[in-house]
Write a protein that holds these residues in place. Structure first.
Motif, PDB file in Angstrom:
ATOM      1  N   ASN A   1     -13.702  12.229 -37.097  1.00 17.07           N
ATOM      2  CA  ASN A   1     -15.090  11.236 -37.464  1.00 17.07           C
ATOM      3  C   ASN A   1     -15.958  12.258 -38.113  1.00 17.07           C
ATOM      4  N   ASP A   2     -16.796  11.821 -39.068  1.00 15.64           N
ATOM      5  CA  ASP A   2     -17.479  12.491 -40.048  1.00 15.64           C
ATOM      6  C   ASP A   2     -18.733  13.058 -39.205  1.00 15.64           C
ATOM      7  N   VAL A   3     -18.816  13.952 -38.260  1.00 12.55           N
ATOM      8  CA  VAL A   3     -20.007  14.555 -37.652  1.00 12.55           C
ATOM      9  C   VAL A   3     -20.190  15.834 -37.774  1.00 12.55           C
ATOM     10  N   PRO A   4     -21.176  16.515 -37.670  1.00 10.08           N
ATOM     11  CA  PRO A   4     -21.358  17.890 -37.898  1.00 10.08           C
ATOM     12  C   PRO A   4     -20.895  19.001 -36.701  1.00 10.08           C
ATOM     13  N   ILE A   5     -20.609  18.587 -35.515  1.00  8.94           N
ATOM     14  CA  ILE A   5     -19.986  19.199 -34.481  1.00  8.94           C
ATOM     15  C   ILE A   5     -19.437  18.436 -33.515  1.00  8.94           C
ATOM     16  N   LEU A   6     -18.508  19.189 -32.758  1.00 11.54           N
ATOM     17  CA  LEU A   6     -17.594  18.385 -31.544  1.00 11.54           C
ATOM     18  C   LEU A   6     -16.744  17.426 -32.185  1.00 11.54           C
ATOM     19  N   GLU A   7     -16.303  17.495 -33.313  1.00 15.06           N
ATOM     20  CA  GLU A   7     -15.451  16.492 -34.070  1.00 15.06           C
ATOM     21  C   GLU A   7     -14.072  16.498 -33.221  1.00 15.06           C
ATOM     22  N   GLU A   8     -13.614  17.779 -32.752  1.00 20.05           N
ATOM     23  CA  GLU A   8     -12.370  17.875 -31.909  1.00 20.05           C
ATOM     24  C   GLU A   8     -12.346  16.828 -30.652  1.00 20.05           C
ATOM     25  N   ALA A   9     -13.805  17.010 -30.035  1.00 19.37           N
ATOM     26  CA  ALA A   9     -13.641  16.340 -28.504  1.00 19.37           C
ATOM     27  C   ALA A   9     -13.751  14.748 -29.044  1.00 19.37           C
ATOM     28  N   ASP A  10     -14.428  14.605 -30.128  1.00 16.78           N
ATOM     29  CA  ASP A  10     -14.411  12.943 -30.401  1.00 16.78           C
ATOM     30  C   ASP A  10     -12.863  12.610 -30.576  1.00 16.78           C
ATOM     31  N   LEU A  11     -11.938  13.390 -31.322  1.00 18.33           N
ATOM     32  CA  LEU A  11     -10.722  13.117 -31.483  1.00 18.33           C
ATOM     33  C   LEU A  11      -9.889  12.939 -30.280  1.00 18.33           C
ATOM     34  N   CYS A  12     -10.107  13.815 -29.395  1.00 16.60           N
ATOM     35  CA  CYS A  12      -9.455  13.807 -28.192  1.00 16.60           C
ATOM     36  C   CYS A  12      -9.763  12.251 -27.397  1.00 16.60           C
ATOM     37  N   LEU A  13     -10.982  11.822 -27.629  1.00 15.00           N
ATOM     38  CA  LEU A  13     -11.211  10.569 -27.020  1.00 15.00           C
ATOM     39  C   LEU A  13     -10.621   9.469 -27.584  1.00 15.00           C
ATOM     40  N   LYS A  14     -10.055   9.386 -28.974  1.00 14.60           N
ATOM     41  CA  LYS A  14      -9.469   8.746 -29.880  1.00 14.60           C
ATOM     42  C   LYS A  14      -7.837   8.568 -29.471  1.00 14.60           C
TER      43      LYS A  14
END
Length: 242
Positions: A172-185
């Motif tokens: 996701n195009d976010v400035p922080i915690l992009e890896e955690a967001d990818l885990c959710l997907k």
């Protein structure tokens, strides 16, 4: 053996990149390719990578998620590994990644991150970061936790199959915690695994903040993220430190 592409997003990482690239040069077996995705460094980052015969791609505007997506598009390997410039990996990194993903029930993985500095190992902070991989999803996404969700963060050297990465739409195009967001997907496609092996990362942020402040910030950001607070807001508490 599967081909692994290592993608390193950089922005003014001259102080640590040379050491990281040296360790990557002795991987056994070697990576299929190593890509440095630079966001406009004003120091010697690009020169260091070029001297080491590493392919450098320029990505503007800068931003870790944007740079890693850019690198993933350019990568040719069937496995993607996202590595921070200040993180050192074991010399059997590729073998560990390939062996982990041979299990088709696993969609992605990462390592145990140990924060280290000059004559210093941040045992307390490192332990908290290890536990956070488990307790954060258990508290905030309990149903997904029991389906195999583990929350991985940048220092843990996240990896996944290239096809699965794009199936999920990348970072996701976010400035922080992009890896955690990818885990959710990714967890929709299989389990997320924290491999029982160690990588070491610079403690520069903890050294700058101090142990208590750093732990407090990590907790605060993690809790607010779990409650759905915008990453743009959370970024205010997570300054860039080189």
């Amino acid at each position: 053996m599967s081909c692994v592409s290592i993608i390193i997003p950089t922005l003014n990482e001259a102080s640590c990149l040379e050491r990281t690239l040296h360790q990557l040069s002795i991987l056994n077996p070697p990576a299929g390719e190593i890509l440095v995705i630079d966001g406009g460094s004003e120091d010697e980052t690009v020169a260091i990578a070029t001297k080491a015969s590493i392919k450098v791609l320029s990505c503007q505007p800068s931003g870790r998620s944007l740079q890693m997506n850019y690198g993933a598009k350019a990568a040719t390997g069937d496995i993607l590994c996202f590595l921070h410039a200040d993180t050192c990996v074991p010399d059997d990194l590729i073998a560990v990644i390939v062996a982990t993903l041979e299990d088709k029930s696993i969609a992605g993985g990462g390592f145990i991150s140990l924060m280290t500095g000059f004559q210093t190992t941040r045992w307390g902070v490192s332990l908290h970061n290890y536990l956070k991989t488990y307790y954060a999803p258990l508290i905030f996404r309990p149903l997904l936790f029991f389906k195999g969700l583990r929350l991985l963060f940048g220092d843990q050297v996240m990896f996944c199959r290239r096809a699965d990465f794009w199936d999920c739409g990348g970072f996701n195009d976010v400035p922080i915690l992009e890896e955690a967001d990818l885990c959710l997907k990714l967890v929709r496609l299989g389990r997320i695994c924290q491999v029982n092996r160690i990588v070491t990362s610079s403690d520069r942020r903890v050294a700058h903040w101090g142990t208590l402040k750093a732990t407090g910030i990590y907790l605060y950001i993690g809790i607010l993220w779990g409650l759905g607070v915008s990453p743009t807001y959370l970024k205010k508490f997570y300054e860039d430190i080189r």
